[in-house]
Design a protein around this motif. Structure first.
Motif, mmCIF file in Angstrom:
data_model
loop_
_atom_site.group_PDB
_atom_site.id
_atom_site.type_symbol
_atom_site.label_atom_id
_atom_site.label_comp_id
_atom_site.label_asym_id
_atom_site.label_seq_id
_atom_site.Cartn_x
_atom_site.Cartn_y
_atom_site.Cartn_z
ATOM 1 N N UNK A 104 0.891 -0.966 0.019
ATOM 2 C CA UNK A 104 -0.091 -0.008 0.012
ATOM 3 C C UNK A 104 0.920 1.256 0.067
ATOM 4 N N UNK A 105 0.641 2.137 -0.909
ATOM 5 C CA UNK A 105 1.192 3.517 -0.859
ATOM 6 C C UNK A 105 0.287 4.564 -0.871
ATOM 7 N N UNK A 106 0.075 5.375 0.329
ATOM 8 C CA UNK A 106 -0.831 6.698 0.143
ATOM 9 C C UNK A 106 -0.247 7.515 -0.554
ATOM 10 N N UNK A 107 -1.121 8.183 -1.343
ATOM 11 C CA UNK A 107 -0.824 9.504 -2.178
ATOM 12 C C UNK A 107 -1.462 10.628 -1.685
ATOM 13 N N UNK A 108 -0.805 11.457 -1.343
ATOM 14 C CA UNK A 108 -1.550 12.890 -0.584
ATOM 15 C C UNK A 108 -0.801 14.138 -1.278
ATOM 16 N N UNK A 109 -0.995 15.139 -0.818
ATOM 17 C CA UNK A 109 -0.428 16.509 -1.181
ATOM 18 C C UNK A 109 0.971 16.261 -1.091
ATOM 19 N N UNK A 110 1.407 15.671 -0.207
ATOM 20 C CA UNK A 110 2.919 15.616 -0.011
ATOM 21 C C UNK A 110 3.618 14.921 -1.416
ATOM 22 N N UNK A 111 2.833 13.830 -1.857
ATOM 23 C CA UNK A 111 4.056 12.974 -3.049
ATOM 24 C C UNK A 111 2.986 13.068 -4.404
ATOM 25 N N UNK A 112 1.796 13.689 -4.388
ATOM 26 C CA UNK A 112 1.045 13.463 -5.533
ATOM 27 C C UNK A 112 1.752 13.740 -6.672
ATOM 28 N N UNK A 113 2.492 15.146 -6.885
ATOM 29 C CA UNK A 113 3.176 15.403 -7.844
ATOM 30 C C UNK A 113 4.322 14.588 -8.629
ATOM 31 N N UNK A 114 4.530 13.369 -7.863
ATOM 32 C CA UNK A 114 5.891 12.467 -8.009
ATOM 33 C C UNK A 114 5.395 11.354 -8.732
ATOM 34 N N UNK A 115 3.974 11.135 -8.746
ATOM 35 C CA UNK A 115 3.253 9.826 -9.194
ATOM 36 C C UNK A 115 3.085 9.805 -10.687
ATOM 37 N N UNK A 116 3.620 8.829 -11.458
ATOM 38 C CA UNK A 116 3.898 8.941 -12.864
ATOM 39 C C UNK A 116 2.464 9.356 -13.424
ATOM 40 N N UNK A 117 1.468 8.642 -13.285
ATOM 41 C CA UNK A 117 0.246 8.910 -14.056
ATOM 42 C C UNK A 117 -0.217 10.625 -13.846
ATOM 43 N N UNK A 118 -0.154 10.937 -12.527
ATOM 44 C CA UNK A 118 -0.485 12.490 -12.123
ATOM 45 C C UNK A 118 0.505 13.352 -12.896
ATOM 46 N N UNK A 119 1.760 12.988 -12.869
ATOM 47 C CA UNK A 119 2.585 14.018 -13.654
ATOM 48 C C UNK A 119 2.560 14.059 -14.787
ATOM 49 N N UNK A 120 2.114 12.786 -15.535
ATOM 50 C CA UNK A 120 2.116 12.853 -17.105
ATOM 51 C C UNK A 120 1.091 13.365 -17.608
ATOM 52 N N UNK A 148 -6.820 6.835 -16.980
ATOM 53 C CA UNK A 148 -6.341 8.160 -17.067
ATOM 54 C C UNK A 148 -6.446 8.583 -18.503
ATOM 55 N N UNK A 149 -6.683 7.918 -19.683
ATOM 56 C CA UNK A 149 -6.867 8.566 -20.994
ATOM 57 C C UNK A 149 -8.103 9.582 -20.973
ATOM 58 N N UNK A 150 -8.942 9.134 -20.107
ATOM 59 C CA UNK A 150 -10.187 10.272 -19.798
ATOM 60 C C UNK A 150 -10.276 10.540 -18.496
ATOM 61 N N UNK A 151 -9.245 11.062 -17.691
ATOM 62 C CA UNK A 151 -9.408 11.258 -16.242
ATOM 63 C C UNK A 151 -10.510 12.449 -15.843
ATOM 64 N N UNK A 152 -10.385 13.468 -16.828
ATOM 65 C CA UNK A 152 -11.297 14.654 -16.203
ATOM 66 C C UNK A 152 -12.864 14.130 -16.029
ATOM 67 N N UNK A 153 -13.281 13.018 -16.828
ATOM 68 C CA UNK A 153 -14.455 12.696 -16.314
ATOM 69 C C UNK A 153 -14.537 11.058 -15.759
ATOM 70 N N UNK A 154 -13.624 10.811 -15.564
ATOM 71 C CA UNK A 154 -13.516 9.196 -14.885
ATOM 72 C C UNK A 154 -13.897 9.480 -13.420
ATOM 73 N N UNK A 155 -15.078 8.583 -13.208
ATOM 74 C CA UNK A 155 -15.762 8.544 -12.069
ATOM 75 C C UNK A 155 -14.807 8.353 -10.841
ATOM 76 N N UNK A 156 -13.772 7.495 -10.823
ATOM 77 C CA UNK A 156 -13.013 7.210 -9.821
ATOM 78 C C UNK A 156 -12.011 8.365 -9.567
#
Ligand code: PLP
Ligand code: SF4
Length: 444
Positions: free
Chosen positions: A4-20, A52-60
């Motif tokens: 398990x890896x929590x993703x929060x304000x502290x590290x979210x910018x480093x997560x590949x999907x989010x950064x890309x 992630x290809x449609x993240x802006x409308x992705x429900x999760x």
């Protein structure tokens, strides 16, 4: 096995999907909103539940990532300015707390009305509103594997300490139950009690079982772990112990019900959740499901029909469809009562009777759980027909009552009694503050 890896304000910018995928502005929006409302997601949610290809409308994605529209523009500007002005952490916290207190942090009178006393001590880890069922908030279960952006328990996660419900001691729990033999169900809730290590959770369960309370028939566990971290029941190092604990509960003859929170059928697709479900059901526990209907996430009858069908196919029992509570970002997520009813019935009509165990749309309001049965016309007058599924007074349950039809209404306190009446029948005992009347917003 993946940890398990929590993703929060502290590290979210480093997560590949989010950064890309996310733009600079979107990253900033997350920071602004995430400083006010809780933000946490995790590696399973990011890598397996979001497209992630449609993240802006992705429900999760919308379910776990703060959205700009969740803050009202003035609140957004206030926090954005503080961040741009490089305010210190302490200053950011002050701004955040000021905004939070304007977001009705404890709807439905939760702090004032539902906290019982035992010999003069307020038991803040217990909520007892409906006769048969007591809620218990174990203090180590006050977080979740990820946070839902709409969560009404959000003040618990952002450090508004005095607003927390939590209790350390099982002794009180048992003593309270001994003194309240009308209680047949204990519902462990949080946060998410499944965040606890099995060893910790077992101390609560064992205390309950050892107390040998004949009136305690059912132990319920409210959890979103099947959606956010099904590994809790499969590969976590104490997953097997947890399942053994479930078997132990069932073995004592008590009913064990997992109240699973799923918001979208996408949460039911992975191999992990299928395996976790199978393993839980093999212990003899029953899985019942519930979710609120939320704009941007699941405000669509096809989604609900698909979700209920899939749940029945997996051996789960659809249980509740809720309305968005009047707290936090309700303006962003709320579906009107009329729309919620339409979504509910259109989905309900589409599924077999086995999925029609579900009830809704239901508001967990001050006086009780109120179901919107529908829009009817009585003698030429258009009305909402409503009824209590649960009431502070059990005698209210199951009596239809009527409110003026209002296409914009989103909550009980938007409604006026129909046929020119001043008050709803239950208001003799429990008056509600209508919006627009004086008094603090949302206090009912
Ligand atoms: C929903 C709820 C319960 C459980 O109600 P059931 O209808 O029995 O599932 C218990 N306490 C509170 C405060 C609730 O909101
Ligand atoms: S899982 Fe439940 S308590 Fe946790 S964030 Fe979501 S709605 Fe809130």
């Amino acid at each position: 096995m993946e940890d398990y890896q929590a993703i929060t304000l502290r590290n979210f910018r480093e997560i590949p999907e989010i950064a890309n995928y996310l733009s600079k502005e979107e990253l900033f929006d997350i920071e602004v909103v995430g400083n006010v409302l809780p933000f946490k997601t995790n590696n399973y949610v990011v890598s397996q539940l979001i497209n992630w290809k449609q993240y802006q409308t992705d429900p999760v994605f919308i379910l776990t990532f703060p959205q700009k529209g969740m803050l009202k523009p003035a609140h957004y500007r206030e926090m954005a300015q503080a961040i741009r002005g490089e305010a210190s952490n302490a200053e950011l916290k002050l701004v955040a707390n000021k905004i939070r207190l304007e977001l009705n942090p404890h709807p439905a009178g939760q702090l004032e009305h539902n906290v019982p006393e035992l010999e003069g001590t307020r038991l803040t880890g217990i909520q007892h509103k409906y006769r048969e069922t007591m809620l218990f908030f174990p203090s180590q279960g006050q977080t979740c594997h990820a946070y839902c952006t709409f969560c009404f328990r959000w003040p618990q996660f952002v450090g508004l300490q005095e607003l927390k419900f939590a209790m350390k001691d099982t002794e009180y729990l048992v003593q309270y139950l001994r003194q309240n033999p009308q209680v047949s169900d204990v519902l462990f809730t949080g946060g998410d009690p499944m965040i606890m290590k099995t060893r910790v959770f077992a101390t609560y369960i064992d205390a309950l079982l050892d107390a040998k309370l004949p009136h305690l028939k059912t132990i319920r566990i409210g959890t979103k772990a099947l959606g956010y971290w099904p590994q809790r029941f499969t590969t976590d190092e104490d997953a097997d112990d947890l399942l053994r604990l479930f078997e132990k509960v069932v073995g004592t003859g008590k009913h064990l019900s997992i109240m699973a929170h799923f918001n979208h059928p996408n949460e039911l697709q992975t191999a992990e959740v299928r395996l976790a479900t199978e393993r839980i059901l093999n212990t003899g526990a029953v899985i019942r499901t519930q979710s609120p209907v939320m704009r941007h996430i699941n405000d669509n009858s096809e989604v609900w029909a698909k979700m209920w069908q899939k749940q029945v196919e997996m051996g789960m029992v659809p249980y509740y469809l809720f309305l968005a509570r009047d707290t936090g970002a309700q303006h962003y997520f709320a579906v009107t009562l009329e729309n919620a009813w339409n979504i509910f019935r259109n989905a309900y009509q589409r599924v077999s009777g086995l999925a029609r165990t579900v009830r809704g749309p239901s508001m967990s309001a001050g006086p009780g759980k109120v179901q919107v049965l529908g829009v009817s016309e009585i003698h030429g007058e258009k009305v909402f027909t409503l009824r209590f599924l649960q009431g502070r007074n059990p005698d209210w349950v199951g009596r239809p009552f009527f409110a003026d039809y209002d296409p914009a209404a989103i909550w009980l306190n938007d409604l006026k009694p129909a046929f020119g009446k001043e008050k709803f029948f239950f208001e003799k005992e429990y008056p509600i503050k209508r919006k627009g009347s004086s008094g603090p917003v949302g206090v009912k």
